[in-house]
Write an enzyme that holds these catalytic residues in place. Structure first.
Site, PDB file in Angstrom:
ATOM      1  N   TYR A 185     -21.672  25.155   4.791  1.00 25.25           N
ATOM      2  CA  TYR A 185     -21.088  23.913   4.547  1.00 25.25           C
ATOM      3  C   TYR A 185     -20.852  23.532   5.885  1.00 25.25           C
ATOM      4  O   TYR A 185     -19.789  22.847   6.421  1.00 25.25           O
ATOM      5  CB  TYR A 185     -19.728  23.682   3.843  1.00 25.25           C
ATOM      6  CG  TYR A 185     -19.684  24.565   2.516  1.00 25.25           C
ATOM      7  CD1 TYR A 185     -20.046  23.825   1.307  1.00 25.25           C
ATOM      8  CD2 TYR A 185     -19.310  25.889   2.404  1.00 25.25           C
ATOM      9  CE1 TYR A 185     -20.122  24.589  -0.083  1.00 25.25           C
ATOM     10  CE2 TYR A 185     -19.305  26.464   1.138  1.00 25.25           C
ATOM     11  CZ  TYR A 185     -19.662  25.891   0.147  1.00 25.25           C
ATOM     12  OH  TYR A 185     -19.699  26.487  -1.105  1.00 25.25           O
ATOM     13  N   CYS A 202      -9.627  22.424   2.879  1.00 23.83           N
ATOM     14  CA  CYS A 202      -8.758  21.328   2.873  1.00 23.83           C
ATOM     15  C   CYS A 202      -7.916  21.164   1.657  1.00 23.83           C
ATOM     16  O   CYS A 202      -7.038  20.145   1.451  1.00 23.83           O
ATOM     17  CB  CYS A 202      -9.491  19.971   3.025  1.00 23.83           C
ATOM     18  SG  CYS A 202     -10.842  19.874   1.841  1.00 23.83           S
ATOM     19  N   CYS A 261      -0.070   6.392   1.951  1.00 20.29           N
ATOM     20  CA  CYS A 261       0.467   7.436   2.529  1.00 20.29           C
ATOM     21  C   CYS A 261       1.750   7.695   2.017  1.00 20.29           C
ATOM     22  O   CYS A 261       2.988   7.174   2.498  1.00 20.29           O
ATOM     23  CB  CYS A 261       0.535   6.857   4.111  1.00 20.29           C
ATOM     24  SG  CYS A 261      -0.990   6.604   5.064  1.00 20.29           S
ATOM     25  N   CYS A 305      -3.536  -1.547   9.498  1.00 15.57           N
ATOM     26  CA  CYS A 305      -3.052  -0.159   9.203  1.00 15.57           C
ATOM     27  C   CYS A 305      -2.770   0.666  10.479  1.00 15.57           C
ATOM     28  O   CYS A 305      -3.755   0.901  11.290  1.00 15.57           O
ATOM     29  CB  CYS A 305      -4.105   0.354   8.317  1.00 15.57           C
ATOM     30  SG  CYS A 305      -3.875   2.145   7.729  1.00 15.57           S
ATOM     31  N   CYS A 324       0.864  -1.289   0.121  1.00  7.76           N
ATOM     32  CA  CYS A 324      -0.054   0.037  -0.096  1.00  7.76           C
ATOM     33  C   CYS A 324       0.879   1.225   0.037  1.00  7.76           C
ATOM     34  O   CYS A 324       1.760   1.386   0.766  1.00  7.76           O
ATOM     35  CB  CYS A 324      -0.944  -0.022   1.310  1.00  7.76           C
ATOM     36  SG  CYS A 324      -1.871   1.590   1.283  1.00  7.76           S
ATOM     37  N   GLU A 366     -26.051  22.881   5.089  1.00 10.01           N
ATOM     38  CA  GLU A 366     -25.575  21.983   4.736  1.00 10.01           C
ATOM     39  C   GLU A 366     -26.451  21.092   3.834  1.00 10.01           C
ATOM     40  O   GLU A 366     -27.621  20.858   3.995  1.00 10.01           O
ATOM     41  CB  GLU A 366     -25.100  21.011   6.055  1.00 10.01           C
ATOM     42  CG  GLU A 366     -24.573  19.590   5.727  1.00 10.01           C
ATOM     43  CD  GLU A 366     -23.377  19.383   4.878  1.00 10.01           C
ATOM     44  OE1 GLU A 366     -23.574  18.848   3.808  1.00 10.01           O
ATOM     45  OE2 GLU A 366     -22.356  20.385   4.884  1.00 10.01           O
ATOM     46  N   GLN A 425     -14.790  15.042  10.099  1.00 14.63           N
ATOM     47  CA  GLN A 425     -13.350  14.776  10.170  1.00 14.63           C
ATOM     48  C   GLN A 425     -12.786  13.757  10.522  1.00 14.63           C
ATOM     49  O   GLN A 425     -13.433  13.051  11.610  1.00 14.63           O
ATOM     50  CB  GLN A 425     -12.745  16.263  10.722  1.00 14.63           C
ATOM     51  CG  GLN A 425     -13.235  17.472  10.308  1.00 14.63           C
ATOM     52  CD  GLN A 425     -12.544  17.926   9.060  1.00 14.63           C
ATOM     53  OE1 GLN A 425     -11.946  17.103   8.289  1.00 14.63           O
ATOM     54  NE2 GLN A 425     -12.835  19.031   8.557  1.00 14.63           N
TER      55      GLN A 425
END
Length: 375
Positions: free
Chosen positions: A240, A333, A14, A87, A11, A261, A211
Site C-alpha cells: 500500500y 489510520c 470537526c 474553513c 458545519c 500500490e 496524506q
C-alpha cells in the site's frame, strides 16, 4: 481552535472543535492504548502533536449554489450548498485560492451540479498545496461539455493564481456519492506537484493519494525511516505504498525496496521521485498488495504496511504468519482494524507504538506499531 461555522451549526465535520488541543491528543493516546491493551510488552513513544489549525494541505470541496453565486464547501441535508471557504483547518494558501476560484466559476459560467435535480456540470474542486506553496487544482465535472470554456479562460486563472502549477478535469458522469471518476484530462503542461517531505521530493500526479497533513506525513516517514535504519534489513516491501513515502525514506545502499500500490498513477509518481533522487535498488509496481505477497516466491526481511481503514485483513495476516518476515512496520489510520490485525498475527510481538495526530479537531489519528517475530 474555535470555528464560527461550527459554533453556528453550519458545519459539524470537526467533532472536537473547541475542545482544548491537549485534551484531544491525550484522548487519542488513551483510546489507542485501550484498543491495544492486550499487547503488554508494547512501549509507547510520546504522541506527535500537529498544528491545531491550517494543517490541511488538501481540500475536497463540493460546489453548490449557482454559476453566478457559487458556494464552495459542503451540501446540507437537502442538497443545498453551504459555503466554507474560510474553513480554519485548511492551509492559508488554500483559503486564498477559494475567492479566485469562485470568480473563475462565474466567469466561465460553470453551473454547479444540483444533486436533487441531477442537473449542472461542476461537482467538486479538489485542491492540494505543496510545502513550497505550489498548488494542484482538479475540477470534477459531469461531462466534457464545458472543457473548451475552461481551456479558454485558464490563462486568466493562472495569471490570478500563479501558484497553481497543475490543473486537470476529472470526469464523473454517474450520479453517485463518490468524489471523483476514473478519467482525468490534464490541462497544463506540468503534470506533477512537487511535495517536498523531509529530504525527499514526492511527485504527486492528479489521482495520487497523499496524506492531508504534510507535517504529520513527514513525521510518519521519519519514524518509519528510524525503525528501518535501526533494524538494517537487506530487503523491504512497502505494501500500500501510495506515492512511495515510506519506501523512498527506507532506501539505503545494498538494500532492495519494493513498493506495491493499486493506483497506477501513484506508482508513476513513486517512480518519478525515485529516479529524480537517483536511488538504487528501488522497484515500484502497480497491483494488489495481498495478491503480490501471496504470489511471491520469497519474502523480505521487513514489511511496511499502510492500509486503508479496513486494515490488511486475514489473507495478508495469514501470509505474514507463514512467511520468513522478521519485522513489520504497521501504519494505521484505524486503531480498531489494527487491533484485529494484530490479533491475527500471534507469531509477532508488538514492541513499540506511536500516535501521530494526523487529523486534529476530529476523533481520527494515525498510529505506527513496530512488530517483531518471536515465534
Amino acid at each position: 481552535m474555535h470555528c464560527s461555522y461550527f459554533d453556528a451549526g453550519t458545519c459539524r465535520s470537526c467533532t472536537h472543535m473547541g475542545r482544548p488541543y491537549g485534551e484531544q491528543l491525550d484522548g487519542k493516546q488513551l483510546h489507542c492504548q485501550a484498543l491495544l491493551s492486550a499487547h503488554t510488552e508494547l512501549e509507547w513513544l510520546p504522541p506527535v502533536a500537529s498544528r491545531e489549525s491550517g494543517f490541511r494541505n488538501k481540500a475536497k470541496m463540493v460546489i453548490g449554489g449557482t454559476a453566478q453565486n457559487p458556494t464552495i464547501g459542503i451540501l446540507d441535508a437537502d442538497g443545498h450548498g453551504v459555503d466554507l471557504r474560510m474553513c480554519g483547518v485548511c492551509s492559508p494558501g488554500l483559503r486564498a485560492c477559494f475567492p479566485v476560484l469562485a470568480n473563475f466559476i462565474r466567469r466561465v459560467r460553470l453551473t454547479p451540479y444540483d444533486v436533487p435535480r441531477r442537473t449542472g456540470e461542476l461537482k467538486h474542486i479538489i485542491i492540494t498545496e505543496s510545502p513550497d506553496g505550489d498548488v494542484m487544482l482538479r475540477l470534477v465535472l459531469r461531462s466534457e461539455q464545458v472543457v473548451p470554456r475552461i481551456r479558454k479562460h485558464l490563462p486568466d486563472l493562472l495569471a490570478a493564481l500563479p501558484q497553481v502549477k497543475v490543473v486537470s478535469v476529472n470526469l464523473l458522469p454517474e450520479h453517485k456519492a463518490v468524489l471523483e471518476g476514473e478519467r482525468e484530462i490534464l490541462l497544463t503542461e506540468q503534470s506533477t506537484l512537487n511535495m517536498r517531505v523531509n529530504d525527499i521530493n514526492l511527485r504527486l500526479r492528479p489521482q495520487s493519494f497523499f496524506q492531508t497533513n504534510t507535517g504529520m506525513a513527514a513525521a510518519l516517514y521519519r519514524q518509519g525511516r528510524e525503525w528501518v535504519s535501526e533494524l538494517a534489513p537487506a530487503s523491504v516491501w512497502d505494501l500500500y505504498c501510495g506515492v512511495g513515502g515510506f519506501a523512498l525514506h527506507s532506501a539505503a545502499p545494498s538494500r532492495t525496496v519494493t513498493g506495491i500500490e493499486a493506483s497506477s498513477e501513484a506508482i508513476v509518481s513513486a517512480r518519478l521521485s525515485s529516479a529524480e533522487a537517483g536511488l538504487q535498488g528501488m522497484d515500484f509496481r502497480a497491483g494488489d498488495a495481498t495478491a503480490f505477497a501471496l504470489a511471491a516466491e520469497q519474502s523480505p526481511e521487513l514489511v511496511i504496511v499502510n492500509p486503508p481503514r479496513r486494515g490488511i485483513g486475514k489473507d495478508l495476516c495469514g501470509w505474514l504468519e507463514s512467511s520468513d518476515v522478521q519485522h513489520v512496520v504497521y501504519s494505521s489510520c484505524n486503531a480498531q482494524s489494527l487491533a484485529r490485525d494484530l490479533a491475527a498475527l500471534p507469531s509477532f510481538t508488538a514492541r513499540r507504538a506511536r500516535v501521530l495526530d494526523m487529523f486534529p479537531q476530529t476523533t481520527h489519528y494515525e498510529v505506527m506499531v513496530l512488530l517483531e517475530r518471536t515465534a
